[in-house]
Design an enzyme around this catalytic site. Sequence first.
Site, short mmCIF file in Angstrom:
data_model
loop_
_atom_site.label_atom_id
_atom_site.label_comp_id
_atom_site.label_asym_id
_atom_site.label_seq_id
_atom_site.Cartn_x
_atom_site.Cartn_y
_atom_site.Cartn_z
N ALA A 267 18.22 66.04 32.09
CA ALA A 267 18.71 64.78 33.27
C ALA A 267 20.33 65.14 34.03
CB ALA A 267 18.10 63.76 32.61
N ASP A 268 20.86 64.96 32.81
CA ASP A 268 22.20 64.80 33.43
C ASP A 268 22.34 65.62 34.22
OD1 ASP A 268 22.37 62.07 32.01
OD2 ASP A 268 24.06 63.02 30.17
N ILE A 269 22.55 66.72 33.85
CA ILE A 269 23.33 68.06 34.86
C ILE A 269 22.40 68.03 36.02
CG2 ILE A 269 23.93 70.49 34.48
CD1 ILE A 269 24.51 69.95 31.54
#
Length: 393
Positions: A168-170
């Site tokens: 989700a972050d990347i």
Amino acid sequence: MAIGALSGLRILDLSRLLPGPYCTMMLADLGAEVIKVEEPGKGDYLRDFPPKLKQESAFFLSVNRNKKSITLNLKSDRGREIFLGLVKKADVVLEGFRPGVMDKLGLGYDVLREINPQIIFCSISGYGQDGPFVKKAGHDINYLSIAGITGFTGTRDGRPVLPGIQIADIGGGGMLAAYSILAAVIARQKIGKGQYIDVSMMDGAMSWLSMAAGKYFADGASPEPANEMLNGRFACYNVYKTKDGRYMTLGALEPQFWSAFCTAVGRPDFIRDHYAEGDRADEIIAEVAGIFMERTRDEWVEFLADVDCCCAPVNTFDEAFSHPQVEHRQMVVEMEHPVEGPIRMLNFPGKFSETPSAMELPPPALGEHTEEIFGELGITKEEIAELTKDNII
């Protein structure tokens, strides 16, 4: 410096940790000028994460090359004034604070576009800028879980398994923000003004469910751990333990690949069971698992080297980073850092024929470029000294 695809694009990056810095590193690799605007005395929180080399965090170094750093106290009137001066000459502002923080600082989109109608303002947040979860804190594991991804990423007993990277972050945050910003840059050429971009890491991660969601919308059946086409349901697409306790991945989805594998291991009778269901699927998986236990991982690599069946070893980092294909593609590169010396990092993955990516600047020290950038605003060295004394920079 080399002329990159994004040369001339100036980005003010207020983000910290992983999603935003990954986004701006990708853009900086392609030639954008990225100015990290950091808190005086502290900077990006990632700077303090262990392990550290001589001074800097290995994590910080991994996502902050090709950037410049200034320090600026955005809670002070003078700090906001200086930032607004920078906005006048910028193309993009990226921030990753909780929703509402930039407005509280007096630096929200409505304020910035009055100063520069061409500005593109991108916010990365966990759940987006509106909705019932707008104020809720979260991390990668939470966004993946809310989005339904963790629920079918697991073992046959139903236990969810955490991915080794921050999807989700990347993927849902950093990459989505990068190409959304570029889309807005192209749109600006058509509509003559900038715009606001609201990137939710949960939304971005959920968009990666395209195929699984398509099936669910068609048949109404929620996917289950280790029981879907691409997560362990079939023998042809699975992970198998080898004689030496290592693992091989088999991705023989298409008939020709499955046929080639079955023929190579002397079990052509399995060909008809390519997509066997129920108990027969379990039987074939167990049979293939037994076959893989007959050789070590490296013996399997050698045995299947010339068999076109989509089979590959599960590598450690040592093996992955020294793999001949990885080396040929120059995915691991080295650059010189003024304090840390030679540091290795992963390269930009895209290969451009005319405007290739480049590594021009090592990850910056906190505030390293403050004098250079402030000089463009006509701020003298004497004024910089006063700003430092007053904890504005």
